[in-house]
Write a protein that holds these residues in place. Structure first.
Motif, PDB file in Angstrom:
ATOM      1  N   LEU A 267      34.621  40.867 -11.181  1.00 12.33           N
ATOM      2  CA  LEU A 267      35.297  40.871  -9.881  1.00 12.33           C
ATOM      3  C   LEU A 267      36.767  41.252 -10.022  1.00 12.33           C
ATOM      4  N   THR A 268      37.399  40.771 -11.063  1.00  9.67           N
ATOM      5  CA  THR A 268      38.808  41.096 -11.306  1.00  9.67           C
ATOM      6  C   THR A 268      38.983  42.598 -11.485  1.00  9.67           C
ATOM      7  N   PHE A 269      38.094  43.192 -12.265  1.00  6.36           N
ATOM      8  CA  PHE A 269      38.119  44.640 -12.494  1.00  6.36           C
ATOM      9  C   PHE A 269      37.882  45.398 -11.184  1.00  6.36           C
ATOM     10  N   LEU A 270      36.874  44.977 -10.423  1.00  6.29           N
ATOM     11  CA  LEU A 270      36.542  45.676  -9.182  1.00  6.29           C
ATOM     12  C   LEU A 270      37.653  45.551  -8.145  1.00  6.29           C
ATOM     13  N   LYS A 271      38.292  44.381  -8.076  1.00  4.79           N
ATOM     14  CA  LYS A 271      39.406  44.214  -7.142  1.00  4.79           C
ATOM     15  C   LYS A 271      40.550  45.140  -7.509  1.00  4.79           C
ATOM     16  N   GLU A 272      40.810  45.260  -8.794  1.00  3.70           N
ATOM     17  CA  GLU A 272      41.859  46.164  -9.269  1.00  3.70           C
ATOM     18  C   GLU A 272      41.540  47.611  -8.894  1.00  3.70           C
ATOM     19  N   MET A 273      40.241  47.939  -8.884  1.00  3.28           N
ATOM     20  CA  MET A 273      39.807  49.294  -8.549  1.00  3.28           C
ATOM     21  C   MET A 273      39.704  49.526  -7.041  1.00  3.28           C
ATOM     22  N   GLY A 274      39.879  48.471  -6.254  1.00  2.00           N
ATOM     23  CA  GLY A 274      39.814  48.605  -4.800  1.00  2.00           C
ATOM     24  C   GLY A 274      38.413  48.595  -4.230  1.00  2.00           C
ATOM     25  N   ALA A 275      37.437  48.196  -5.037  1.00  2.00           N
ATOM     26  CA  ALA A 275      36.046  48.173  -4.576  1.00  2.00           C
ATOM     27  C   ALA A 275      35.802  46.967  -3.670  1.00  2.00           C
ATOM     28  N   LYS A 276      34.847  47.104  -2.748  1.00  2.00           N
ATOM     29  CA  LYS A 276      34.554  46.040  -1.794  1.00  2.00           C
ATOM     30  C   LYS A 276      33.172  45.420  -2.010  1.00  2.00           C
ATOM     31  N   ILE A 277      32.421  45.948  -2.997  1.00  2.00           N
ATOM     32  CA  ILE A 277      31.039  45.520  -3.204  1.00  2.00           C
ATOM     33  C   ILE A 277      30.782  45.244  -4.683  1.00  2.00           C
ATOM     34  N   ILE A 278      30.000  44.193  -4.961  1.00  2.00           N
ATOM     35  CA  ILE A 278      29.446  43.989  -6.296  1.00  2.00           C
ATOM     36  C   ILE A 278      27.937  43.836  -6.120  1.00  2.00           C
ATOM     37  N   GLY A 279      27.179  44.543  -6.933  1.00  2.00           N
ATOM     38  CA  GLY A 279      25.729  44.556  -6.799  1.00  2.00           C
ATOM     39  C   GLY A 279      25.076  43.720  -7.882  1.00  2.00           C
ATOM     40  N   ALA A 280      24.543  42.576  -7.502  1.00  2.00           N
ATOM     41  CA  ALA A 280      23.979  41.652  -8.491  1.00  2.00           C
ATOM     42  C   ALA A 280      22.464  41.784  -8.577  1.00  2.00           C
ATOM     43  N   SER A 281      21.940  41.618  -9.800  1.00  2.00           N
ATOM     44  CA  SER A 281      20.493  41.593 -10.027  1.00  2.00           C
ATOM     45  C   SER A 281      20.185  40.453 -10.990  1.00  2.00           C
ATOM     46  N   GLU A 282      19.175  39.652 -10.675  1.00  2.00           N
ATOM     47  CA  GLU A 282      18.788  38.564 -11.569  1.00  2.00           C
ATOM     48  C   GLU A 282      17.954  39.135 -12.709  1.00  2.00           C
ATOM     49  N   GLN A 283      18.522  39.063 -13.918  1.00  2.00           N
ATOM     50  CA  GLN A 283      17.900  39.701 -15.076  1.00  2.00           C
ATOM     51  C   GLN A 283      17.174  38.733 -16.008  1.00  2.00           C
ATOM     52  N   SER A 284      17.154  37.462 -15.648  1.00  2.00           N
ATOM     53  CA  SER A 284      16.359  36.514 -16.436  1.00  2.00           C
ATOM     54  C   SER A 284      14.900  36.961 -16.441  1.00  2.00           C
TER      55      SER A 284
END
Length: 299
Positions: free
Chosen positions: A94-111
């Motif tokens: 999230l820190t990286f994406l905020k720095e990049m100005g992104a508004k979305i993070i796409g999560a997938s449960e990989q267990s």
């Protein structure tokens, strides 16, 4: 026709360099990838395995080409790792994406995911969560979504995916019913719904109000049938060309675009069609997809 001020077009680097199959596109550089994205007419990109992890370096490369980062995949392990461990990795991204100005993070449960296991058939071998695991998963998603929104101003969108614990329509429905709409949205993927046997039009109608990011990919049904018949893995299917760009497979995109338009979708629609770049030239296919979408949506 979509409003160009509210809906933007992006493309995923997975057509140039594959994260799960590093030999596919190993010859393609980051610079070639983003240059060809811009040349084909896209303004957004997700983050690929060859992208610089230094925000300033990445920002400069993208700004030179009139592009931006719109999303990044995040692998959750909510049912197999302590929440605190997942949260630490989530916050770093999230820190990286905020720095990049992104508004979305796409999560997938990989267990327990079989999507990356080259020797496990993708059909008939996925893990099914029990009730306790469902509770852990959904409460964990709510916690992550709240962190993303309230502390970073980023929306968590969940990516249903072949070979994972949230693949089929009933699993997507259970997740959506047991997560908070304020914190958890859906990353709607036309290809993955079609691959598992769902109707992508029915799914977009059902969840339009909670869709915050869209992956546009098409399906070659004869390849999916081969994967099923010969008990092949998800990655085998990628190599064989199960996925392709919108307009090159079996999905009717017209009514899907109509639903998204009528329900006021805002954000990125992203072409994400992983193929072998030696067989499907990434620039050529990016241009073809861009023309198809322009013709259908006016974007």
């Amino acid at each position: 026709m979509f409003d160009k001020n509210k809906v933007k077009l992006g493309i995923a680097p997975i057509a140039w360099t594959n994260d799960d199959l590093p030999d596919l596109g190993k010859e393609n550089t980051f610079e070639q990838c983003v240059s060809e994205m811009a040349l084909a007419g896209y303004t957004g990109s997700e983050v690929g395995n060859k992208y610089p992890r230094d925000p300033e370096m990445l920002k400069k490369a993208l700004q030179l080409r009139g592009m931006e980062i719109c999303n990044q995949w995040f692998s959750c392990y909510l049912i197999t790792k302590p929440f605190e461990e997942v949260e630490k990795e989530f916050r770093a991204q999230l820190t990286f994406l905020k720095e990049m100005g992104a508004k979305i993070i796409g999560a997938s449960e990989q267990s327990h995911s079989v999507q990356g296991q080259q020797d496990v058939p993708v059909f008939g071998h996925k893990y099914v969560m029990n009730d306790e695991e469902w509770d852990i998963f959904c409460s964990g998603m709510n916690r992550l979504g709240k962190i993303a929104k309230e502390e970073y101003g980023i929306s968590l969108t969940f990516h249903h995916h072949m070979g994972t614990v949230v693949q089929n329509p009933d699993e997507v429905e259970r997740m959506m019913e047991n997560t908070d709409p304020a914190y958890v949205s859906l990353l709607y993927d036309t290809g993955h719904f079609t691959y598992c046997g769902a109707d992508p039009l029915e799914m977009v109608r059902k969840y339009a109000g909670r869709i915050r990011h869209v992956h546009l990919k098409d399906i070659r049904p004869e390849i999916v049938e081969k994967v099923k018949r010969e008990k092949l893995s998800f990655l085998d299917g990628v190599r064989l060309g199960a996925f392709t760009i919108p307009g090159d497979g079996c999905i009717d995109f017209d009514p899907i675009f109509k639903v998204l338009e009528d329900t006021g979708y805002e954000g990125y629609m992203l072409v994400e069609a992983e193929q072998d770049p030696a067989k499907a030239n990434p620039l050529e296919y990016a241009i073809r997809a861009r023309r198809f979408i322009a013709e259908k949506t006016g974007l």
